[in-house]
Motif scaffolding. Structure first.
Motif, mmCIF file in Angstrom:
data_model
loop_
_atom_site.group_PDB
_atom_site.id
_atom_site.type_symbol
_atom_site.label_atom_id
_atom_site.label_comp_id
_atom_site.label_asym_id
_atom_site.label_seq_id
_atom_site.Cartn_x
_atom_site.Cartn_y
_atom_site.Cartn_z
ATOM 1 N N LYS A 215 0.645 -1.248 -0.009
ATOM 2 C CA LYS A 215 0.132 0.093 -0.058
ATOM 3 C C LYS A 215 0.964 1.199 -0.167
ATOM 4 N N GLY A 216 2.254 1.092 0.274
ATOM 5 C CA GLY A 216 2.932 2.409 0.267
ATOM 6 C C GLY A 216 2.971 3.128 -1.072
ATOM 7 N N THR A 217 3.136 4.636 -1.059
ATOM 8 C CA THR A 217 2.973 5.369 -2.303
ATOM 9 C C THR A 217 4.144 6.372 -2.003
ATOM 10 N N PRO A 218 4.675 6.684 -3.437
ATOM 11 C CA PRO A 218 5.848 7.821 -3.539
ATOM 12 C C PRO A 218 5.397 9.127 -2.673
ATOM 13 N N ASP A 219 3.966 9.592 -2.670
ATOM 14 C CA ASP A 219 3.828 10.506 -1.902
ATOM 15 C C ASP A 219 4.092 10.359 -0.606
ATOM 16 N N GLN A 220 3.638 9.315 -0.071
ATOM 17 C CA GLN A 220 3.740 9.177 1.520
ATOM 18 C C GLN A 220 5.392 9.261 1.879
ATOM 19 N N LEU A 221 6.300 8.643 0.898
ATOM 20 C CA LEU A 221 7.609 8.651 0.921
ATOM 21 C C LEU A 221 7.901 10.130 1.261
ATOM 22 N N ARG A 222 7.703 10.706 0.222
ATOM 23 C CA ARG A 222 8.083 12.445 0.345
ATOM 24 C C ARG A 222 7.637 13.000 1.686
ATOM 25 N N GLN A 223 6.412 12.655 1.921
ATOM 26 C CA GLN A 223 5.952 13.451 3.335
ATOM 27 C C GLN A 223 6.720 13.010 4.246
ATOM 28 N N HIS A 224 7.041 11.813 4.588
ATOM 29 C CA HIS A 224 7.866 11.305 5.721
ATOM 30 C C HIS A 224 9.389 11.820 5.559
ATOM 31 N N ALA A 225 9.797 11.867 4.275
ATOM 32 C CA ALA A 225 11.192 12.320 4.144
ATOM 33 C C ALA A 225 11.196 13.977 4.617
ATOM 34 N N GLN A 226 10.129 14.601 4.344
ATOM 35 C CA GLN A 226 10.168 15.819 4.905
ATOM 36 C C GLN A 226 9.954 16.205 6.162
ATOM 37 N N ASP A 227 9.314 15.148 6.906
ATOM 38 C CA ASP A 227 9.316 15.096 8.252
ATOM 39 C C ASP A 227 10.347 14.787 8.915
ATOM 40 N N PHE A 228 11.317 13.970 8.416
ATOM 41 C CA PHE A 228 12.606 13.736 8.971
ATOM 42 C C PHE A 228 13.574 14.716 8.576
ATOM 43 N N GLY A 229 13.494 15.746 7.603
ATOM 44 C CA GLY A 229 14.178 16.608 7.180
ATOM 45 C C GLY A 229 15.199 16.095 6.262
ATOM 46 N N VAL A 230 14.805 15.178 5.557
ATOM 47 C CA VAL A 230 15.534 14.540 4.341
ATOM 48 C C VAL A 230 15.324 15.392 3.110
ATOM 49 N N HIS A 231 16.370 15.677 2.324
ATOM 50 C CA HIS A 231 16.417 16.504 1.325
ATOM 51 C C HIS A 231 16.532 15.584 -0.141
ATOM 52 N N THR A 232 16.654 14.343 0.146
ATOM 53 C CA THR A 232 16.626 13.509 -1.269
ATOM 54 C C THR A 232 15.444 13.725 -1.915
ATOM 55 N N GLU A 233 15.791 13.798 -3.375
ATOM 56 C CA GLU A 233 14.697 13.915 -4.449
ATOM 57 C C GLU A 233 14.172 12.590 -4.699
ATOM 58 N N VAL A 234 12.745 12.380 -4.497
ATOM 59 C CA VAL A 234 12.126 11.119 -4.738
ATOM 60 C C VAL A 234 11.754 11.210 -6.329
ATOM 61 N N ILE A 235 12.210 10.341 -7.068
ATOM 62 C CA ILE A 235 11.758 10.136 -8.503
ATOM 63 C C ILE A 235 10.924 8.979 -8.680
ATOM 64 N N ALA A 236 9.551 9.143 -8.747
ATOM 65 C CA ALA A 236 8.530 8.142 -8.764
ATOM 66 C C ALA A 236 8.389 7.947 -10.004
ATOM 67 N N LEU A 237 8.690 6.708 -10.667
ATOM 68 C CA LEU A 237 8.711 6.102 -11.928
ATOM 69 C C LEU A 237 7.320 5.225 -12.007
ATOM 70 N N ALA A 238 6.445 5.173 -12.971
ATOM 71 C CA ALA A 238 5.591 4.352 -13.140
ATOM 72 C C ALA A 238 6.073 2.989 -14.070
ATOM 73 N N PRO A 239 5.431 1.852 -13.837
ATOM 74 C CA PRO A 239 6.191 0.738 -14.524
ATOM 75 C C PRO A 239 6.458 1.154 -15.874
ATOM 76 N N GLY A 240 7.685 0.683 -16.331
ATOM 77 C CA GLY A 240 7.914 1.086 -17.746
ATOM 78 C C GLY A 240 8.715 2.435 -17.981
ATOM 79 N N GLU A 241 8.620 3.371 -17.077
ATOM 80 C CA GLU A 241 9.231 4.626 -17.127
ATOM 81 C C GLU A 241 10.616 4.550 -16.779
ATOM 82 N N SER A 242 11.607 5.381 -17.477
ATOM 83 C CA SER A 242 12.963 5.592 -17.201
ATOM 84 C C SER A 242 13.317 6.854 -16.892
ATOM 85 N N VAL A 243 14.599 7.059 -16.082
ATOM 86 C CA VAL A 243 14.961 8.310 -15.884
ATOM 87 C C VAL A 243 16.665 8.167 -16.252
ATOM 88 N N ALA A 244 17.111 9.375 -16.703
ATOM 89 C CA ALA A 244 18.473 9.133 -17.114
ATOM 90 C C ALA A 244 19.064 10.489 -16.730
#
Length: 244
Positions: A215-244
């Motif tokens: 059930k976890g989602t990337p938006d939840q990850l971003r919110q909790h990262a913000q709560d912990f003061g984490v500055h990592t950029e979360v790249i949420a891909l859909a199945p089949g998507e790429s980042v370069a």
């Protein structure tokens, strides 16, 4: 969507399976659930068959990570990179020992131009072999260092562990790939804390959404990262998507 700009392409094939194209154009697969993966797009199934693979990295022996390992080993000339305990099982299934790179946690090997270090993961690793539950060693993760220095940490299926702080200190990964689905792995809050320990610039979540339990989602990850003061950029891909 972020552009990483390090001559490396990371694609999510759904669930825990990721495809990486290295700066030299080598094709790597992390966990081999492609053909029978309900989240993997048909185009990617065809692409993996047609373009082939140079290496397949296995994090552990659960069906949703190795279901297509033997068929892909037959279709491609890929090196199989795995925990040493899988070597005898793979050879018993007909995979040539010369194609298997079996090593253990803390060790480093070079495969397809990539320096790969095996790391600790907190998870189980068994396979249902015709009704018999077979132990396939321990679950692991990998630190993958490209020839240009770009470093990816794939945590494998895991709970958050303080060892991730050591990985961050030793290897300073640019990108972390980690599960967020909950139930079988970290949930988004644990994953956000993991990113606090690892301190990578980018993160790509996986192992979520395939089944209702995850059930976890990337938006939840971003919110909790913000709560912990984490500055990592979360790249949420859909199945089949790429980042370069």
């Amino acid at each position: 969507m972020a552009s990483i700009g390090r001559d490396t392409t990371i694609s999510w094939l759904g669930h825990g399976t990721f495809h990486i194209t290295t700066p030299e154009g080598k094709n790597l697969l992390i966990d081999s659930w492609v053909e029978t993966n309900p989240a993997c797009p048909d185009g990617w199934k065809q692409r993996v068959r047609n373009e082939g693979l140079d290496a397949i990295f296995i994090t552990h022996g659960h069906f949703d990570h190795i279901a297509d390992l033997l068929s892909l080993a037959t279709l491609t000339d890929a090196k199989i990179v795995c925990m040493f305990d899988l070597v005898s099982w793979l050879t018993a299934q007909g995979v040539g020992e010369e194609r298997i790179v079996g090593f253990n946690k803390g060790g480093t090997v070079e495969v397809a131009g990539v320096r790969a270090t095996m790391t600790k993961a907190e998870h189980s690793s068994t396979y249902n072999d015709n009704g018999t539950l077979v132990s396939l060693g321990e679950a692991v993760g990998y630190v993958l260092r490209m020839s240009n220095g770009f470093t990816i940490y794939h945590t494998g299926d895991t709970a958050v562990t303080y060892d991730m702080l050591i990985v961050g200190d030793l290897y300073q990964p640019d990108l972390t790939i980690l599960p967020i689905g909950d139930h079988f792995t970290m949930d988004p809050r644990q994953a956000a804390y993991a990113l606090k320990l690892i301190r990578s610039k980018y993160a790509i979540p996986g192992h979520f959404g395939t089944f209702p339990l995850l059930k976890g989602t990337p938006d939840q990850l971003r919110q909790h990262a913000q709560d912990f003061g984490v500055h990592t950029e979360v790249i949420a891909l859909a199945p089949g998507e790429s980042v370069a």
